[in-house]
Each structure stands twice: as C-alpha cells, then as structure tokens.
Design a protein around this motif. Structure first.
Motif, PDB file in Angstrom:
ATOM      1  N   TYR A   1       0.762  -1.162   0.003  1.00 41.11           N
ATOM      2  CA  TYR A   1      -0.135   0.121   0.016  1.00 41.11           C
ATOM      3  C   TYR A   1       0.792   1.022   0.056  1.00 41.11           C
ATOM      4  CZ  TYR A   1      -3.302  -3.340   1.424  1.00 41.11           C
ATOM      5  OH  TYR A   1      -4.327  -4.525   1.665  1.00 41.11           O
ATOM      6  N   ALA A   2       1.828   1.386   0.923  1.00 38.40           N
ATOM      7  CA  ALA A   2       2.699   2.555   1.073  1.00 38.40           C
ATOM      8  C   ALA A   2       3.435   2.829  -0.149  1.00 38.40           C
ATOM      9  CB  ALA A   2       3.686   2.421   2.209  1.00 38.40           C
ATOM     10  N   ALA A   3       4.138   1.746  -0.796  1.00 41.45           N
ATOM     11  CA  ALA A   3       4.994   1.955  -2.137  1.00 41.45           C
ATOM     12  C   ALA A   3       3.938   2.351  -3.252  1.00 41.45           C
ATOM     13  CB  ALA A   3       5.415   0.828  -2.370  1.00 41.45           C
ATOM     14  N   LEU A   4       2.691   1.857  -3.269  1.00 44.16           N
ATOM     15  CA  LEU A   4       2.049   2.109  -4.139  1.00 44.16           C
ATOM     16  C   LEU A   4       1.331   3.600  -4.188  1.00 44.16           C
ATOM     17  CD1 LEU A   4      -0.171   1.216  -6.752  1.00 44.16           C
ATOM     18  CD2 LEU A   4      -1.691   0.599  -5.105  1.00 44.16           C
ATOM     19  N   GLY A   5       1.287   4.080  -2.821  1.00 45.27           N
ATOM     20  CA  GLY A   5       0.678   5.417  -2.793  1.00 45.27           C
ATOM     21  C   GLY A   5       1.862   6.435  -3.345  1.00 45.27           C
ATOM     22  N   ASP A   6       3.024   6.017  -3.015  1.00 43.77           N
ATOM     23  CA  ASP A   6       4.104   6.776  -3.259  1.00 43.77           C
ATOM     24  C   ASP A   6       4.315   6.853  -4.800  1.00 43.77           C
ATOM     25  OD1 ASP A   6       4.722   7.428  -0.604  1.00 43.77           O
ATOM     26  OD2 ASP A   6       6.201   5.940  -0.534  1.00 43.77           O
ATOM     27  N   GLU A   7       4.252   5.795  -5.456  1.00 46.42           N
ATOM     28  CA  GLU A   7       4.513   5.453  -6.951  1.00 46.42           C
ATOM     29  C   GLU A   7       3.187   6.386  -7.467  1.00 46.42           C
ATOM     30  OE1 GLU A   7       6.695   4.754  -9.839  1.00 46.42           O
ATOM     31  OE2 GLU A   7       7.019   3.317  -8.089  1.00 46.42           O
ATOM     32  N   LEU A   8       2.205   6.419  -7.206  1.00 42.22           N
ATOM     33  CA  LEU A   8       1.121   7.150  -7.777  1.00 42.22           C
ATOM     34  C   LEU A   8       0.878   8.446  -7.452  1.00 42.22           C
ATOM     35  CD1 LEU A   8      -1.837   4.340  -7.452  1.00 42.22           C
ATOM     36  CD2 LEU A   8      -0.720   5.256  -9.549  1.00 42.22           C
ATOM     37  N   GLU A   9       1.567   9.168  -6.430  1.00 42.30           N
ATOM     38  CA  GLU A   9       1.586  10.454  -6.019  1.00 42.30           C
ATOM     39  C   GLU A   9       1.805  11.533  -7.113  1.00 42.30           C
ATOM     40  OE1 GLU A   9       0.642  13.302  -3.082  1.00 42.30           O
ATOM     41  OE2 GLU A   9       0.548  11.181  -3.190  1.00 42.30           O
ATOM     42  N   PRO A  10       2.669  11.294  -7.959  1.00 40.87           N
ATOM     43  CA  PRO A  10       2.982  12.447  -9.043  1.00 40.87           C
ATOM     44  C   PRO A  10       1.435  12.243 -10.088  1.00 40.87           C
ATOM     45  CG  PRO A  10       4.623  10.679  -8.914  1.00 40.87           C
ATOM     46  CD  PRO A  10       3.737  10.421  -8.108  1.00 40.87           C
ATOM     47  N   TYR A  11       0.533  11.277  -9.886  1.00 37.55           N
ATOM     48  CA  TYR A  11      -0.597  11.303 -11.053  1.00 37.55           C
ATOM     49  C   TYR A  11      -1.682  11.436 -10.063  1.00 37.55           C
ATOM     50  CZ  TYR A  11       3.432   8.882 -13.180  1.00 37.55           C
ATOM     51  OH  TYR A  11       4.571   8.762 -13.557  1.00 37.55           O
ATOM     52  N   LYS A  12      -1.939  12.149  -8.987  1.00 39.94           N
ATOM     53  CA  LYS A  12      -3.143  12.214  -8.216  1.00 39.94           C
ATOM     54  C   LYS A  12      -4.055  13.076  -8.742  1.00 39.94           C
ATOM     55  CE  LYS A  12      -2.949  14.017  -4.308  1.00 39.94           C
ATOM     56  NZ  LYS A  12      -2.573  14.239  -2.998  1.00 39.94           N
ATOM     57  N   ASP A  13      -3.816  13.849  -9.823  1.00 42.68           N
ATOM     58  CA  ASP A  13      -4.737  14.474 -10.662  1.00 42.68           C
ATOM     59  C   ASP A  13      -5.335  13.690 -11.880  1.00 42.68           C
ATOM     60  OD1 ASP A  13      -2.377  14.492 -12.156  1.00 42.68           O
ATOM     61  OD2 ASP A  13      -2.648  16.509 -12.981  1.00 42.68           O
ATOM     62  N   ARG A  14      -4.953  12.622 -11.890  1.00 39.25           N
ATOM     63  CA  ARG A  14      -5.379  11.693 -13.246  1.00 39.25           C
ATOM     64  C   ARG A  14      -6.525  10.926 -12.709  1.00 39.25           C
ATOM     65  NH1 ARG A  14      -1.033  10.780 -16.550  1.00 39.25           N
ATOM     66  NH2 ARG A  14       0.438  12.649 -16.385  1.00 39.25           N
ATOM     67  N   GLU A  15      -7.661  10.864 -13.591  1.00 38.65           N
ATOM     68  CA  GLU A  15      -8.851  10.102 -13.342  1.00 38.65           C
ATOM     69  C   GLU A  15      -8.656   8.740 -12.965  1.00 38.65           C
ATOM     70  OE1 GLU A  15     -12.466   7.925 -13.789  1.00 38.65           O
ATOM     71  OE2 GLU A  15     -10.815   7.665 -15.123  1.00 38.65           O
ATOM     72  N   ALA A  16      -7.695   8.053 -13.160  1.00 41.45           N
ATOM     73  CA  ALA A  16      -7.469   6.655 -12.883  1.00 41.45           C
ATOM     74  C   ALA A  16      -6.694   6.528 -11.512  1.00 41.45           C
ATOM     75  CB  ALA A  16      -6.454   5.960 -13.895  1.00 41.45           C
ATOM     76  N   TYR A  17      -6.200   7.542 -10.887  1.00 42.74           N
ATOM     77  CA  TYR A  17      -5.660   7.662  -9.727  1.00 42.74           C
ATOM     78  C   TYR A  17      -6.500   6.818  -8.450  1.00 42.74           C
ATOM     79  CZ  TYR A  17      -3.717   9.304  -5.168  1.00 42.74           C
ATOM     80  OH  TYR A  17      -3.223   9.350  -4.021  1.00 42.74           O
ATOM     81  N   ARG A  18      -7.402   7.138  -8.292  1.00 42.63           N
ATOM     82  CA  ARG A  18      -8.424   6.700  -7.094  1.00 42.63           C
ATOM     83  C   ARG A  18      -8.349   5.243  -7.333  1.00 42.63           C
ATOM     84  NH1 ARG A  18     -13.536   8.689  -5.171  1.00 42.63           N
ATOM     85  NH2 ARG A  18     -14.309   8.791  -7.441  1.00 42.63           N
ATOM     86  N   ALA A  19      -8.787   4.842  -8.626  1.00 45.58           N
ATOM     87  CA  ALA A  19      -9.223   3.264  -8.664  1.00 45.58           C
ATOM     88  C   ALA A  19      -7.909   2.508  -8.720  1.00 45.58           C
ATOM     89  CB  ALA A  19      -9.902   3.067 -10.011  1.00 45.58           C
ATOM     90  N   LEU A  20      -6.607   3.107  -9.023  1.00 42.09           N
ATOM     91  CA  LEU A  20      -5.516   2.261  -8.956  1.00 42.09           C
ATOM     92  C   LEU A  20      -4.977   2.074  -7.715  1.00 42.09           C
ATOM     93  CD1 LEU A  20      -3.520   3.625 -12.318  1.00 42.09           C
ATOM     94  CD2 LEU A  20      -4.341   1.031 -11.784  1.00 42.09           C
ATOM     95  N   LYS A  21      -5.181   3.153  -7.000  1.00 39.30           N
ATOM     96  CA  LYS A  21      -4.606   3.188  -5.665  1.00 39.30           C
ATOM     97  C   LYS A  21      -5.468   2.410  -4.572  1.00 39.30           C
ATOM     98  CE  LYS A  21      -3.380   6.488  -1.810  1.00 39.30           C
ATOM     99  NZ  LYS A  21      -3.562   7.818  -1.159  1.00 39.30           N
ATOM    100  N   ALA A  22      -6.721   2.246  -5.114  1.00 37.17           N
ATOM    101  CA  ALA A  22      -7.812   1.333  -4.189  1.00 37.17           C
ATOM    102  C   ALA A  22      -7.729  -0.230  -4.466  1.00 37.17           C
ATOM    103  CB  ALA A  22      -9.252   1.811  -4.288  1.00 37.17           C
ATOM    104  N   MET A  23      -6.932  -0.389  -5.750  1.00 37.04           N
ATOM    105  CA  MET A  23      -7.236  -1.895  -6.124  1.00 37.04           C
ATOM    106  C   MET A  23      -6.641  -2.952  -5.221  1.00 37.04           C
ATOM    107  SD  MET A  23      -6.195  -1.643 -10.251  1.00 37.04           S
ATOM    108  CE  MET A  23      -6.735  -3.557 -10.541  1.00 37.04           C
ATOM    109  N   PRO A  24      -5.589  -2.684  -4.444  1.00 30.73           N
ATOM    110  CA  PRO A  24      -5.016  -3.750  -3.419  1.00 30.73           C
ATOM    111  C   PRO A  24      -6.267  -3.892  -2.332  1.00 30.73           C
ATOM    112  CG  PRO A  24      -3.533  -2.299  -3.758  1.00 30.73           C
ATOM    113  CD  PRO A  24      -4.577  -1.606  -4.530  1.00 30.73           C
ATOM    114  N   THR A  25      -7.081  -3.046  -2.139  1.00 30.54           N
ATOM    115  CA  THR A  25      -8.128  -3.393  -1.267  1.00 30.54           C
ATOM    116  C   THR A  25      -9.537  -3.749  -1.657  1.00 30.54           C
ATOM    117  OG1 THR A  25      -8.871  -1.088  -1.237  1.00 30.54           O
ATOM    118  CG2 THR A  25      -7.002  -1.372   0.219  1.00 30.54           C
ATOM    119  N   LEU A  26      -9.419  -3.991  -2.969  1.00 35.17           N
ATOM    120  CA  LEU A  26     -10.926  -4.167  -3.757  1.00 35.17           C
ATOM    121  C   LEU A  26     -10.949  -5.685  -3.636  1.00 35.17           C
ATOM    122  CD1 LEU A  26     -10.997  -1.669  -6.468  1.00 35.17           C
ATOM    123  CD2 LEU A  26     -12.197  -1.534  -4.280  1.00 35.17           C
ATOM    124  N   PHE A  27     -11.265  -6.314  -2.286  1.00 33.19           N
ATOM    125  CA  PHE A  27     -11.300  -7.883  -2.140  1.00 33.19           C
ATOM    126  C   PHE A  27     -12.397  -8.116  -1.321  1.00 33.19           C
ATOM    127  CE2 PHE A  27     -10.544 -11.273   0.665  1.00 33.19           C
ATOM    128  CZ  PHE A  27     -10.203 -12.473  -0.475  1.00 33.19           C
TER     129      PHE A  27
END
Length: 394
Positions: A194-220
């Motif tokens: 989770y933490a590494a994913l958040g760091d990797e996605l941080e530069p793209y937080k204004d993109r539409e896909a950001y929220r869904a990609l960040k949530a994917m590990p929890t979508l279980f």
C-alpha cells in the motif's frame, strides 16, 4: 561422502508412501472430473525448443528455464509451462474443423528459482484448456470445471477469486506512464504494498485513474467490491469488465458455487498474458494459490492461428501439501500361500481388491511377522486347498 550423490537438487524432493498415495488420489480425482466434463488428455514433450517460448512471448523469464542443447547445438528447455506447448500443438497440427477443443493434461513443469527454500522447481500440474470458444458460456465452462476439480479432492473448504485483466489494463493505459512505471505499479498492487503504491501514484493524483488504481489492493471481497470500483472510475472499459464479472458471479451462484467465489481486483499477475477473466484458487490453509488460470485470447495467434482460449492449471504438489485428506482404503489382510495354492490365493486377492495383499514370504512364520510389522489385521492362509484366517496380534 559427496553430498550431491545422496541428496536431491534444490527445489525438488522425494515423495514417499502415504504422501504419494494422497498425491495420486488427488491426481485421479481431478483427472476423472475433467474426463467426465468431456476433456481429452494431451501429452507434450518434456523437452521443447527454447524458441517455442520466445515465439509465445512467455512471461517466464529465461533465467527461470532449465536449458540444454541437442546434438546439433540447438537450445532446448525443460518444459516450464504447459499451456504454451498445447497452443503450439493446436495451431500447427489440428485442423480448423476440430474447434472448439477441450484438452487436459497431467504433467510436470520445471522452473528454476532463486528462492530455493520452500519453492519447488519441479511441479506436477493438472490443467484444462478450452480452445476455439469465447464469451460467457466458454468462461463458465472452464470456471465450473475448476470448481468441480477442487471440490473433487474432498479436502478443506476452497475458494476461487475472480478478477479481470481489462480493469488494470484500462486504468494504467489512461494513466499514460512508461512501461517501467506501469510494471512497478502492477507489482505494488499484486503484492498489496500500500505505502509503495501510494508513493508511486502520488505524481499522478490529478489523473482520473488515480483513485481506482490506489484502491485496487483493497478491492477484495464479495460483489460489493464491483460496486465500489464503479464509483471510483468512469472508464468504460473498466465498467464493461465489472459488468462482465457481475454476470459471471450471478451465473456461478445460480449453479451452486456462490459460497466458493470471491472478487480480488488486486490480482494482476502476468497481466500481458491474460486478456479477460482471471482466476486463482485456494484450499485449506495455503497462503499461495493452488490453481491459476483465465482467458488468454492472444497466445495461439503468436503461432499463426487466431484462436480464443481459456483454461486453468492446478498445482497438485501444493494442493496435496495444503490439505489434510483422508487416506483411501488400504489393505487389511495379508494372504500367505504354499506355491501349489498360488492361483487360489491370487483369486482371493483380486476379489478383495485394495483390502488384501499377497505375502512375499516363504513360511507362515515370516508372513505373521510381516503382518505384525506392517499392521495388517488378518493373516489369510491358503494351504492344501483349505483357507484359514488368523487374527494378527500386535
């Protein structure tokens, strides 16, 4: 003494007695399920040309393949995967009018690993491939076969987790990142970092896909997970994949397997290989999957024929290690005979299959000794045309 003369290579092992019986029991039950479902067995060579897997664009790195050369110097590999050789056979040796094909296999794969402890390099797989059929019914065919195969081993409760390759692919495409960044993101999702994913996605937080990609590990979880991802993105490809999974789950539930299925949208393994539904199966206390599979419509085209396909593979080794299965009935009677009474003794053994065994002994005393040592309940004696039963005292 040379240790290599008395031990097995790293990642391999000897399977003895009771473990072998349970292993073969699982193999037989899975085989019976697949044959009852109309799948025909195929056997491919243990040795394949390395070029077969290069042509397929295999996701198995060459560093994980065991390599050798033939007498002409051509590079060979011990089969690291079963699906690719089957695609080779179907696209080069079987006619168009043979489709669709239901094929199954029970054979080993060999993969080198840098993590020797606890990682097998020689794995027996049982798998099914449905080639030449696409759409919901084809996926349901292979999915229900997977459910029935796991149910057939009659062990601990099992579950199959569903995902869809298009969800991650559509989101990462819309994020518009380079291949290396996409792979890092995929790896973080797959490993639920989770933490590494958040760091990797941080530069793209204004993109539409950001929220869904960040949530994917929890979508279980259950079907509510699909509703959640629909609230996180308006990407039409993602919504189409979600709708497909919802229909799939409804059909599986109606077929009686609803309690065994879950959703894991964080399952993004070998993403370039799969094109649609992806499945992972777990049994007992196993922390890693005993079954993997899904739809892979692009593989056969790499060998010259565009054939849709879906399938799964069961790791029989992992399956046998992860559950405490009941042993099949073992022999309870030891049969001793004089040489002249051999036919009568063999007839008795055959008529009491799995319950009686012939004693490889020269005297009654030796047979009784063997019966005590091996734990037989009864010693059956054939002598001079007569039969006598003796209870074996511990």
């Amino acid at each position: 003494m040379n240790q290599y003369a008395i031990s097995t290579p790293e990642g391999s092992r000897d399977r003895l007695f009771a473990a072998t019986r349970l292993f073969r029991q699982n193999e037989r039950r899975i085989r019976n399920v697949l044959e009852e479902r109309g799948y025909d067995e195929i056997i491919t060579p243990s040795l394949e040309y390395y070029d077969v897997f290069v042509q397929a664009g295999s996701s198995i790195g060459q560093e994980k393949m065991y390599k050798l050369t033939d007498r002409n110097g051509r590079l060979l590999v011990l089969r690291p995967d079963n699906t690719t050789p089957i695609a080779r056979v179907v696209t080069t040796k079987l006619d168009d009018d043979a489709l669709p094909l239901r094929l199954y296999y029970v054979q080993k794969v060999h993969r080198a690993s840098s993590f020797h402890r606890g990682h097998s390099t020689e794995v027996m797989q049982a798998g099914a491939e449905l080639l030449g059929a696409k759409g919901m019914m084809a996926d349901l065919d292979i999915l229900t076969a997977a459910f029935e195969a796991l149910a057939a081993v009659k062990g601990e409760p099992f579950r199959i987790e569903l995902s869809h390759a298009a969800i991650y692919k559509a989101l990462i495409t819309s994020l518009d990142v380079d291949a290396e960044t996409a792979e890092r993101i995929r790896s973080h999702i797959e490993n639920k970092s989770y933490a590494a994913l958040g760091d990797e996605l941080e530069p793209y937080k204004d993109r539409e896909a950001y929220r869904a990609l960040k949530a994917m590990p929890t979508l279980f979880g259950s079907g509510e997970v699909l509703e959640e991802v629909s609230r996180l993105t308006d990407n039409q490809e993602v919504l189409d994949a979600v709708s497909y999974l919802q229909e799939l789950i409804e059909a599986i539930t109606a077929a009686g397997f609803g309690e065994n299925v879950m959703i894991d949208l964080g399952s993004v393994q070998e993403i370039d290989y799969y094109t649609g539904m992806m499945i992972r199966g777990y049994m007992g206390g196993a922390g890693s999957p005993v079954l993997v599979g899904g739809r892979y419509d692009n593989l056969c085209a790499k060998f010259g024929r565009d054939i849709p396909a879906t399938g799964f593979a069961i790791d029989i080794d992992a399956l046998s290690d992860s559950v405490d299965l009941k042993k099949e009935i073992t022999a309870q009677e030891l049969v001793f005979c004089e040489i002249k009474d051999l036919k009568a003794a063999l007839d008795y053994v055959h008529d009491n299959s799995q319950l009686a065994e012939l004693a490889p002994c020269n005297t009654e005393e030796e047979a009784m000794q063997m019966a005590r040592k091996k734990g037989y309940r009864t010693l059956v004696i054939f002598r001079d045309g007569a039969v006598k039963e003796m209870e074996v005292q511990a």
